[in-house]
Design an enzyme around this catalytic site. Structure first.
Site, PDB file in Angstrom:
ATOM      1  N   GLU A  38      -0.667  30.271  13.383  1.00  0.00           N
ATOM      2  CA  GLU A  38      -1.627  29.377  14.035  1.00  0.00           C
ATOM      3  C   GLU A  38      -0.907  28.216  14.732  1.00  0.00           C
ATOM      4  OE1 GLU A  38      -4.275  27.674  11.128  1.00  0.00           O
ATOM      5  OE2 GLU A  38      -5.665  26.914  12.639  1.00  0.00           O
TER       6      GLU A  38
ATOM      7  N   LYS B  78     -10.750  29.642  17.933  1.00  0.00           N
ATOM      8  CA  LYS B  78     -11.099  29.608  16.507  1.00  0.00           C
ATOM      9  C   LYS B  78     -12.535  29.139  16.322  1.00  0.00           C
ATOM     10  CE  LYS B  78      -9.185  27.720  12.151  1.00  0.00           C
ATOM     11  NZ  LYS B  78      -8.111  26.848  11.598  1.00  0.00           N
TER      12      LYS B  78
ATOM     13  N   CYS C 210      -6.962  31.858  10.838  1.00  0.00           N
ATOM     14  CA  CYS C 210      -6.991  31.178   9.532  1.00  0.00           C
ATOM     15  C   CYS C 210      -8.386  31.065   8.913  1.00  0.00           C
ATOM     16  CB  CYS C 210      -6.320  29.812   9.654  1.00  0.00           C
ATOM     17  SG  CYS C 210      -5.524  29.281   8.106  1.00  0.00           S
TER      18      CYS C 210
ATOM     19  N   LYS D 182      -2.568  29.740  -5.003  1.00  0.00           N
ATOM     20  CA  LYS D 182      -3.161  29.949  -3.685  1.00  0.00           C
ATOM     21  C   LYS D 182      -2.918  31.362  -3.154  1.00  0.00           C
ATOM     22  CE  LYS D 182      -4.995  28.350   0.297  1.00  0.00           C
ATOM     23  NZ  LYS D 182      -4.489  27.127   0.913  1.00  0.00           N
TER      24      LYS D 182
ATOM     25  N   LEU E 274      18.863   8.199 -11.899  1.00  0.00           N
ATOM     26  CA  LEU E 274      18.844   9.164 -13.003  1.00  0.00           C
ATOM     27  C   LEU E 274      18.745   8.368 -14.304  1.00  0.00           C
ATOM     28  CD1 LEU E 274      19.056  12.260 -12.931  1.00  0.00           C
ATOM     29  CD2 LEU E 274      21.495  12.015 -13.399  1.00  0.00           C
TER      30      LEU E 274
ATOM     31  N   GLY F 179      17.977   9.614 -17.498  1.00  0.00           N
ATOM     32  CA  GLY F 179      18.103  10.306 -18.772  1.00  0.00           C
ATOM     33  C   GLY F 179      16.777  10.889 -19.237  1.00  0.00           C
ATOM     34  N   GLY F 180      15.715  10.645 -18.471  1.00  0.00           N
ATOM     35  CA  GLY F 180      14.404  11.201 -18.802  1.00  0.00           C
ATOM     36  C   GLY F 180      14.179  12.531 -18.095  1.00  0.00           C
ATOM     37  N   ILE F 181      13.084  13.164 -18.437  1.00  0.00           N
ATOM     38  CA  ILE F 181      12.824  14.510 -17.955  1.00  0.00           C
ATOM     39  C   ILE F 181      12.479  14.545 -16.457  1.00  0.00           C
ATOM     40  CG2 ILE F 181      10.405  14.382 -18.699  1.00  0.00           C
ATOM     41  CD1 ILE F 181      12.507  17.555 -18.829  1.00  0.00           C
TER      42      ILE F 181
ATOM     43  N   ASN G  61       8.329  -4.974 -14.619  1.00  0.00           N
ATOM     44  CA  ASN G  61       8.359  -4.639 -13.195  1.00  0.00           C
ATOM     45  C   ASN G  61       9.608  -5.172 -12.509  1.00  0.00           C
ATOM     46  OD1 ASN G  61       5.898  -3.254 -13.215  1.00  0.00           O
ATOM     47  ND2 ASN G  61       4.709  -5.106 -12.785  1.00  0.00           N
TER      48      ASN G  61
END
Lengths: 546, 546
Positions: free
Chosen positions: B44, B111, B147, B179, B285, B287-289, B367
């Site tokens: 499209e 369309k 579409c 999807k 970075l 050290g957390g997931i 903060n």
């Protein structure tokens, strides 16, 4: 038979159905008892406020709004109410108006013209209606229309042909400079062509980026304005018709164009602070024109006791900048603080010394200064519950002459849609009322003061050149070729256009601000960040493939 | 007569018409010469890429796109091209497809179904077409659709009734989890009902917040998938029809659901960096997931040599966080830097001592730490031209558990649409390929480490509770009452819902990120910041007026 119609120019909190309904009831009772009105007209979608955006996709919200209509119908008698609400019928949602009278629904109209351009997304939510609506009330035949309907050709005419003697229009028509004249001109032309009087009731107030300016009016069958409510304030007023003729004619005077913009900014700050529950506002005061103007507007909106100014000088801050900033704060009577950013700048410089070893100074070091100011201001905002106002103007937002998380840090950006040249005009306008901005602030060459002897014009074309280019490119969607053809230098146009294109990522993270132009950044101008379009004449766009 | 149709699953740069046209020509010549295709189908709006947003309002852009079609027609012979473009006819713009063959336009389709929900704004730009389009090519009657047309009931059927023996569909269908299965199920059901084969060609690639996943396919007249292209990569392939029957059947295997999401994130980072011209990426970075996952995805997208990691410990950082962050960077082979934020935090603490005198510690001080990290990372990004990736997940974005201009500072937020529980699943998925995230990072209780012994669960319900509530509230638009009725504790629901509502202002200033859910923040969920809606059962919403 004479008919008194009240126009309820109301300021709603979007989504607060209970409070809005209480306001509607109070206005209706006032109109009935104090103004002896037989009918009161409220703005578009008055039950929920405008625009409610994706709240309209929630079943609980729609159910509450529909129930509220029945609640209203049950609780006010002795006057007919014309209110707007999102009407659910099966799985279809309409932008509707109903006439409530003595506990019943006397008539119902579904908006036919649903705007889906600019800031409007109504086709995201609503299905259009197909029919005119005319109802009889005390012997008068009254037609209903909603906002965009009366801008589009044919709907006023069709409503008259369906038998209406008077047309009521419920509106939520947002402000931009010149909009009031445009609105009256477009609608009165249609009114005159159809030969039928029209009562136009507009919402008033600030809602995120939009200002609704009020200026509700009545046009007679000749398309003349015979009544106008005030601009930028709530007002419930009444007009009396007898055989379709207005019996009284009172027109509130219009503000000058520059005063309109100023009032829009004042109302925008006032409502954003009030509706979001902040305990006042604060801002960084640099001694430059932008922060001087924002300070003045904030004080006019909130009162001096609700505003604080913070001066954050660095080694590059000129003494006169400090002096002027102090003069501004003192002239307006606001509390001011002075915090040098040097200790933080020194700390970051040391912390980054290893990773920056061997590199040259560039805008990175300027951005660090701006971001140190951002940290200070946000800390004060967090601690005090005051809204941090940014002070960047539209010229800067357009070309990215601002630091993300630095001077762009804040909850609300009052002048982000005000080009620099208009900032000067607004400063002069405000000074003419009472002198609050030192003359030197207006006449000095603008500088970000992030490097020695820095001037805006070192990096940008003069604002007298830049602003008209930006207006053509951003607001009028002209191409670079069009703008050059209008007489601007190709190198200025190329530079401005390229900066606008490259800085969409900054604007995407900027705080909301007050729309005062025909095309504001935000919901009004939806550009991709990732974009390969760089203009260019179509005939030269393609290399011939081998 | 046999007909070879090529499916050009292409990755465009939105707006770069010249480059897109060159890609189209190259693919057409390849399909003609290498695949012996008689006809090639592109996605499209292939001339301009999707979505071009408000570029579509510019006359110069539309003119260039329309001229490009004639250019294309003139420059490729020996194969028919089916391309999409914004067709200007008078003052009306259509989302159109044309068939170009031997220098002429063989057919044109407009369309009919223009989506205007979710991330789509097509009614902002386009007028719908009203007619089916069927053309004859080498003895086969071929119908065109675009579409949304093939999601809506009736258009495939009407095209078949107009004489089509095969239907071509040009698409720009964005990814979300699940999807691909949904798309194939919905369309194949219609194909089966109409009894006509369908060739579905999808765009591929990242465009700001959207990922187009490709997965182009061919369904036979019984609605069975008989060909499928790869997911998440460009591919030009060919299928051969004889009397409407597909002669070959090759289906690329589908990724698992979790692998799909991972691939979407990889492609999203890769294309945002590439299309916006960054020289790699960097991130903080902890050290957390969350940052561990973003690092892994970034390395898989860009290569280890294009990614840098910055550790920024404070007094609240646990030793194991530093150790784990180092292990992550080293496992992936990326360059890492360690910069303590203490000097800057101390500087700000001193600078704010006077204005904060007599106040108590609160989130302000937390903060400040996050914002010091933001300043460091942005300085490195500015200096090096590397894209700063933020590492916040959807759970945090939903409830505002993040610091504006702090950990939210950055140009792209890869996992902002990934809920915390899915972050864990993705980490385990990636570790199953090769171990890059230490097991301890996955099993430790998550913490922002902005205060002593802080845990996410001190402020929020456990993610096992929070995530399903957020899915119902944010993605499914359920009310608090609905969610409580589904078995969640009223206090958890009230807290989650209130936090989501109150933090719209933060999300409005967050960087764009990759949509992987059915409802992402950003263009997909348009909420007002200023909103008085707090839910509530309609029957209890109103006080009875006095």
């Amino acid at each position: 038979m004479p008919l008194k119609i009240a126009l309820a120019q109301t300021n709603f909190l979007v989504g607060n159905i209970a409070a809005n309904v209480e306001n509607l009831i109070a206005a209706a009772i006032y109109a009935r008892d104090e103004l002896q009105a037989g009918l009161i007209v409220f703005p578009e979608l008055s039950i929920i406020g405008y625009p409610a955006e994706d709240l309209l996709l929630r079943a609980d919200f729609i159910a509450a709004a529909n129930n509220a209509v029945y609640h209203l119908a049950d609780h006010v008698t002795g006057i007919a109410l014309v209110v707007g609400f999102p009407e659910l019928d099966g799985d279809k949602l309409y932008n509707s108006a109903v006439v409530l009278h003595q506990g019943a629904i006397l008539a119902r109209y579904r908006k036919q013209a649903l705007p889906n351009y600019g800031v409007f997304d109504e086709q995201r939510y609503f299905v259009p209606g197909n029919d005119s609506c005319v109802f009889e009330f005390n012997g008068t035949f009254i037609g209903l229309t909603i906002c965009e309907d009366v801008w589009r050709e044919g709907i006023i005419e069709a409503t008259r042909e369906a038998g209406a003697e008077i047309i009521l229009t419920l509106n939520a028509s947002p402000f931009n400079a010149g909009k009031i004249h445009q609105r009256e001109a477009v609608i009165c032309r249609q009114v005159k062509a159809a030969g039928i009087p029209l009562v136009y009731v507009n919402q008033v107030g600030g809602q995120d980026e939009l200002i609704f300016d009020g200026a509700s009016f009545v046009a007679d069958a000749q398309g003349e304005i015979v009544f106008r409510a005030v601009e930028f304030a709530e007002q419930t007023s009444v007009v009396e018709f007898d055989n379709g003729q207005l019996q009284t004619s009172i027109c509130a005077p219009l503000y000058s164009p520059i005063a309109c913009v100023y009032q829009a900014l004042v109302l925008g700050i006032k409502d954003y602070v009030r509706k979001n529950g902040f305990d006042g506002a604060l801002l960084g005061l640099s001694g430059g024109i932008d922060s001087a103007l924002v300070l003045a507007v904030a004080v006019d909106a909130l009162g001096a006791d609700k505003v604080e100014a913070v001066l954050m000088p660095s080694r590059y801050t000129q003494d006169i900048s400090i002096t002027d900033a102090e003069l501004e704060a003192d002239a307006l009577g606001v509390r001011r603080h002075t915090i040098s950013i040097e200790p933080a700048v020194d700390a970051f410089t040391g912390m980054l010394a290893d990773v920056f070893a061997g590199t040259r100074k560039d805008t990175t070091e300027e951005n660090i200064q701006a971001r140190c100011r951002g940290v200070i201001l946000m800390a004060m905002s967090n601690k005090q519950g005051k809204l941090l106002l940014t002070t960047g103007n539209k010229s800067e937002m357009s070309v990215g002459y601002a630091t993300l998380y630095g001077d762009m840090a804040g909850g609300f950006a009052p002048i982000k849609d005000v080009p620099k040249l208009l900032v000067y005009q607004l400063a002069n306008y405000r000074n003419a009322i009472s002198p609050v901005i030192p003359e030197r602030v207006i006449t000095r060459a603008p500088s970000a003061e992030l490097a020695p002897d820095q001037k805006d014009e070192d990096s940008l074309p003069p604002y007298e050149v830049l602003d008209p280019i930006l207006e053509r490119y951003v607001e009028l969607d002209q191409s670079a070729e069009d703008i050059i053809a209008a007489g601007f230098r190709p190198e200025d146009v190329a530079r401005a256009v390229s900066l606008v294109d490259r800085n969409e990522y900054k604007r995407r993270q900027s705080p909301p601000g007050i729309k005062i132009s025909s095309r504001a950044f935000g919901r009004d101008r939806r550009y991709p960040i990732t974009s390969g379009y760089r203009g260019g004449d179509a005939s030269t766009l393609f290399r011939t493939p081998s």
